[in-house]
Design an enzyme around this catalytic site. Sequence first.
Site, PDB file in Angstrom:
ATOM      1  N   TYR A 182       0.852  -1.181   0.000  1.00 57.20           N
ATOM      2  CA  TYR A 182       0.000   0.000   0.000  1.00 57.20           C
ATOM      3  C   TYR A 182       0.892   1.236   0.000  1.00 57.20           C
ATOM      4  CZ  TYR A 182      -3.416   3.459   1.624  1.00 57.20           C
ATOM      5  OH  TYR A 182      -4.213   4.567   1.749  1.00 57.20           O
ATOM      6  N   ASP A 277       9.477   2.883   0.566  1.00 56.00           N
ATOM      7  CA  ASP A 277       8.373   3.465   1.325  1.00 56.00           C
ATOM      8  C   ASP A 277       8.617   3.145   2.795  1.00 56.00           C
ATOM      9  OD1 ASP A 277       5.996   4.065   2.632  1.00 56.00           O
ATOM     10  OD2 ASP A 277       4.734   3.434   0.958  1.00 56.00           O
ATOM     11  N   LYS A 305       3.806  10.161   8.879  1.00 51.93           N
ATOM     12  CA  LYS A 305       3.605  11.110   9.971  1.00 51.93           C
ATOM     13  C   LYS A 305       4.588  10.984  11.122  1.00 51.93           C
ATOM     14  CE  LYS A 305      -0.447   8.336  11.272  1.00 51.93           C
ATOM     15  NZ  LYS A 305      -0.484   7.545  10.037  1.00 51.93           N
TER      16      LYS A 305
END
Length: 483
Positions: A182, A277, A305
């Site tokens: 994802y 990622d 984040k």
Amino acid sequence: MKLNRQGVDNIVRDLDRLISQPIYSVKPDVLARYEEEYYEQKCSKSKEMIHEAMDYIPGGVQHNLAFNYPFPLVFTKASGHTLTDLDGNEYFDFLQAGGPTVLGSNPESVREKVIELLNTCGPVTGLFHEYEMKLAKLVSELIPSVDMLRSLGSGTESCMAAIRVARLATGHKHVLKMGGAYHGWSDQLAYGIRVPGSKFTQANGVPLNNFLFTDEFFPNDLEDLERKLKRKKLTGGTAAIMIEPIGPESGTRPLSDEFIEGTRELANKYGALLIFDEVVTGFRISEHGAQGYYGVTPDLTIFGKVIGGGYPAGGLGGRKEYMKYLGAGIQGGKVKKALVGGTLAANPLSSLAGYYTIKEIAETGACDKANKMGDLLTDGLRDLIKKYDLPFVAFNQGSVCHLETVGTMHFSINWNKPWTIPGVINETSVRKKEMEHMGAAYMAEGLVTLAGSRLYTSAHYDEDSIKEALVRFDRVFQNVGQI
């Protein structure tokens, strides 16, 4: 902590065995008891608020992680490794906001700095703030591949920016992403998510021609990756190879060292940029990211984040030769700039919180402690699985822990055998339902997990809290049977 080739092979073998067996889940009568005695009686305020929210919010919740069977709970307090809901019930927090709170939730040391900033500056100015530079400098000092950092609003935005930079830097068109991974919900990357081989089937609302230059390759299969690279060479070349360095869906299907190293070699061979990622692994697997831990350096690194200290943030880092395509200010020479933006990107609040969070992670050895707690939790879960003779599989990559009870995301789709596709889709749907039931049982015992199958430990955990959590898992496992 580290999974060598044999370790990866053993886990994949165990997961293969899990999905070949009948489903084991919390017994229906026990689930019904949890629903009545816990959710109905002890979570009534949450239930009432969620029912009201359904009149104003589609489905009643805003976040994919917020749904819980039989209804979402409303959380009002997060501190360290505990959460408190609207009814005053307390829980062990193994969700940790989806991974970024390595120090634990809402640490006082960072919170005090945030309050001071709010009293003097406020969260957003739209102009440059000193902590933008401090954060970028700190990230570049800690992450091997990062010379420069461009802050953005989220991990999804950072993934979008990464493939735009890769196309400008290489002059190539195609993006190859790992099946099952994802990388946010942008149009081009909503391909092959969660289940390897699923292609466009979960990308509702996205026109299929948006995937003209996107393809997926199978995890741990370098031959499949090279086949795709050779094929793309004939139609515009590959701009980027994108992977989660511990495996798709935060390591749900773990990768071998050989595969990670092999992707680096193939990227070099075919003139593609290797993109890691590290939304989950950055400053969690180690203060140098998964790339520092495994010793493989990507060309670009995506952050989520965690670089905002858990506040809304994302970012893209890399070598200066690639980051020049993201220049928003003074630059020498003419360079085409990738289209990126975001009014809230690099806001003072997130930049400050990210700086002090990452600084504390590095200075206190928080990653090592969180990883040790992950090892302790996983060892305890394996003991419980053995105790009750269950087919479940528990493994971890440091503080990223997996408790696979039904193996929903271990399935894959083979488009060369189209008659098998309906069976896979049906099987994953059935197993997803039982994941929700297990998650409900955990929640009723005071354990907040990610979808009932993934758990993140933080540096705030200690041996006593992990042992108490395992007692609660024990209470669930003793009420599991074949469905």
